[in-house]
Design an enzyme around this catalytic site. Structure first.
Site, mmCIF file in Angstrom:
data_model
loop_
_atom_site.group_PDB
_atom_site.id
_atom_site.type_symbol
_atom_site.label_atom_id
_atom_site.label_comp_id
_atom_site.label_asym_id
_atom_site.label_seq_id
_atom_site.Cartn_x
_atom_site.Cartn_y
_atom_site.Cartn_z
ATOM 1 C CE1 TYR A 167 -6.401 -9.930 -45.308
ATOM 2 C CE2 TYR A 167 -7.922 -9.221 -47.013
ATOM 3 C CZ TYR A 167 -6.826 -8.982 -46.207
ATOM 4 O OH TYR A 167 -6.165 -7.774 -46.303
ATOM 5 C CG HIS A 204 -1.691 -1.216 1.461
ATOM 6 N ND1 HIS A 204 -2.953 -1.449 0.966
ATOM 7 C CD2 HIS A 204 -1.335 -2.350 2.123
ATOM 8 C CE1 HIS A 204 -3.351 -2.658 1.338
ATOM 9 N NE2 HIS A 204 -2.392 -3.231 2.027
ATOM 10 C CB SER A 242 13.046 22.015 -15.574
ATOM 11 O OG SER A 242 12.261 23.175 -15.740
ATOM 12 C CE LYS A 270 -0.190 -5.519 -43.180
ATOM 13 N NZ LYS A 270 -1.239 -6.542 -42.968
ATOM 14 C CD GLU A 291 8.651 11.889 -15.230
ATOM 15 O OE1 GLU A 291 7.753 12.618 -15.674
ATOM 16 O OE2 GLU A 291 9.691 12.341 -14.733
ATOM 17 C CE LYS A 302 11.817 19.102 -11.056
ATOM 18 N NZ LYS A 302 10.514 19.477 -11.609
ATOM 19 C CG ASN A 308 12.517 16.683 -14.146
ATOM 20 O OD1 ASN A 308 12.443 16.842 -12.928
ATOM 21 N ND2 ASN A 308 12.303 17.648 -15.011
HETATM 22 N N1 ARG Z 1 -2.090 -5.657 -47.727
HETATM 23 C C1 ARG Z 1 -3.017 -6.688 -47.435
HETATM 24 C C2 ARG Z 1 -3.103 -6.898 -45.924
HETATM 25 O O1 ARG Z 1 -2.210 -6.524 -45.271
HETATM 26 C C3 ARG Z 1 -2.596 -7.977 -48.067
HETATM 27 C C4 ARG Z 1 -3.711 -8.930 -48.287
HETATM 28 C C5 ARG Z 1 -4.665 -8.370 -49.242
HETATM 29 N N2 ARG Z 1 -5.547 -9.331 -49.732
HETATM 30 C C6 ARG Z 1 -6.629 -9.003 -50.463
HETATM 31 N N3 ARG Z 1 -7.368 -9.965 -50.887
HETATM 32 N N4 ARG Z 1 -6.912 -7.758 -50.745
HETATM 33 O O2 ARG Z 1 -4.059 -7.407 -45.417
#
Ligand code: ARG
Length: 462
Positions: free
Chosen positions: A316, A155, A276, A324, A289, A282, A284
């Protein structure tokens, strides 16, 4: 006209091109895309689907493209959407007809899933190494300062004296589990999607097992629908990274507290602190952080992916292209944080005298007193109550526990003896917690020896 443009009479709208492209970030997948394509082409020739000559031309052509990209001599084009079509298009420009045979029996759906898995496998190993390096730094600190005693907190209140090294080793343990989690995730990442095609597999006699072996995948994904339709491997890696980020954030929170004037438990090197622009005095702990702050974006990437995936029908959907940037950023962020923290910790100097002073408050040894009573036959609940009474008495009489006389002590704890007056030494208190996992110097030395061996073994196996 786009590579898929056969059935289209109109050019893609320029806004749509901007909106749908992923090359601005998925170019980073190029080493994996190239490796996947080389394995695929080699397999196509082995199966008699393309000629040996074509396969060799493809493999060599891809090698040239790799070099160009590495040299910065490759022009990524937005109109070619993604890394897959940028590379394939350049390949065909370079080697002609043979290049146009590369995409036989393959879809970008199984291709991107394969690239991502190769990327993750590589980054899991990298992150694992960064974790081990941070563990070693913590271990070195623990070893160098093996005798320093500090107050342990629950605590954020003084609880019991612990070894500074013991506290650091807690993080070594936490990081070890982070490493284990990643390696466990690696087993599920290391499976091959290629051969699933767009969704249903392929009419051509592909040899998926061969491609898997070429790329170092341990298994072939059994179901083509699953292979192109899920991103749970990414979600799992992001979860693991989120947990690691959480651990790092807590370590940083400790450091920030310890570095404050109120605690003054540690010093940090000038190279790892910042000033600072207004207050000249200061110094820091900005690195700590920011590490704490960056945790939010790592969690965010996990939430973003889970949310992107939750409503998608199999298999898909283009939504999945959104997987990504968050993954890349989470990996980059956690790796950079691990490296920067390891460097910062090397500059950390504990202020042992300050910690010891804080740990010397006799009330931190109240539990020792209760356990002494237990050893002399008092039931724990009763002992707890007696000591509590004694603590209250001391407080109302303006004395520390160590300042009370034996008679005053006995008023609360009838079975107390002279020996009890000697319990208020933090060193003694820590040393008395001599069981597996305890904070006694003997136990901490055992833990240090354990980690020394474990981390050295890991280095050899790498
Ligand atoms: N750039 C696309 C992705 O990252 C690749 C796959 C695309 N496939 C499709 N059928 N359009 O998902």
């Amino acid at each position: 006209m786009a590579m898929w443009g056969g059935r289209f009479a109109e050019e893609t709208d320029s806004l749509v091109r901007k909106f749908t492209e992923s090359i601005s970030y998925d170019w980073r997948l190029y080493p994996y895309d190239i490796a996947g394509s080389q394995a695929h082409a080699t397999m196509l020739a082995r199966q008699g689907i393309i000629s040996q000559q074509d396969a060799e031309t493809i493999v060599a052509g891809l090698e040239e493209i790799r070099k160009d990209i590495e040299k910065g001599d490759f022009q990524f084009k937005e109109e070619l959407e993604d890394i897959h079509m940028n590379i394939e298009s350049r390949l065909t420009e370079r080697i002609g007809q043979a290049g146009a045979r590369l995409h036989t029996g393959r879809s970008r759906n199984d291709q991107v899933a394969t690239d991502e898995r190769l990327y993750m496998r590589h980054e899991i190993d990298e992150t694992h190494a960064c974790i081990a390096a941070l563990q070693r730094t913590l271990m070195d600190l623990a070893q160098t300062h093996a005798t320093i005693i500090m107050p342990g907190f629950t605590h954020l209140q003084h609880a019991q004296p612990v070894l500074f090294a013991h506290h650091l080793l807690a993080y070594v343990e936490m990081l070890a589990r982070d490493g284990e989690r990643l390696m466990d995730c690696r087993r599920r990442v290391n499976r091959l999607p290629l051969g699933a095609g767009a969704i249903a597999g392929c009419t051509l006699p592909l040899d998926r097992e061969f491609v898997a072996a070429q790329l170092g995948f341990e298994e072939v994904l059994r179901n083509s629908i699953d292979a192109v339709g899920d991103r749970d491997a990414l979600a799992e890696m992001l979860s693991d990274l989120a947990i690691t980020a959480m651990h790092l954030s807590r370590l940083c929170e400790d450091i920030i507290l310890w570095f404050s004037q109120e605690f003054a438990f540690i010093e940090l090197g000038d190279a790892f602190t910042t000033g600072s622009s207004l207050m000249p005095q200061k110094k820091n702990p900005d690195v700590a952080e920011l590490s704490r702050g960056k945790t939010g974006r790592v969690y965010g990437h996990l939430m973003a992916l889970l949310t992107t995936m939750k409503g998608l029908p199999l298999t898909y959907n283009r939504d999945m292209q959104e997987d990504k940037e968050g993954l890349f950023d989470a990996v980059d962020t956690v790796k950079l944080t691990l490296r920067t923290l390891a460097a910062m910790l090397k500059s950390l100097r504990p202020r042992g005298e300050r910690m010891r002073e804080a740990a010397s408050d006799p009330s931190l040894m109240a539990t020792d007193l209760a356990e002494w009573l237990v050893r002399h036959g008092v039931p724990f609940r009763e002992a707890h109550h007696q000591v509590g009474h004694f603590v209250g008495w001391c407080q109302s009489h303006g004395k520390t526990l160590a300042e009370a006389t034996l008679t005053e002590m006995q008023a609360s704890m009838p079975s107390a003896t002279e020996e009890c007056l000697g319990l208020f030494d933090p060193q003694r208190s820590a040393a008395a917690r001599n069981l597996t996992g305890g904070t006694a110097p003997e136990q901490v030395a055992r833990q240090i020896a354990f980690w020394q061996k474990r981390l050295a073994d890991e280095k050899i196996h790498k």
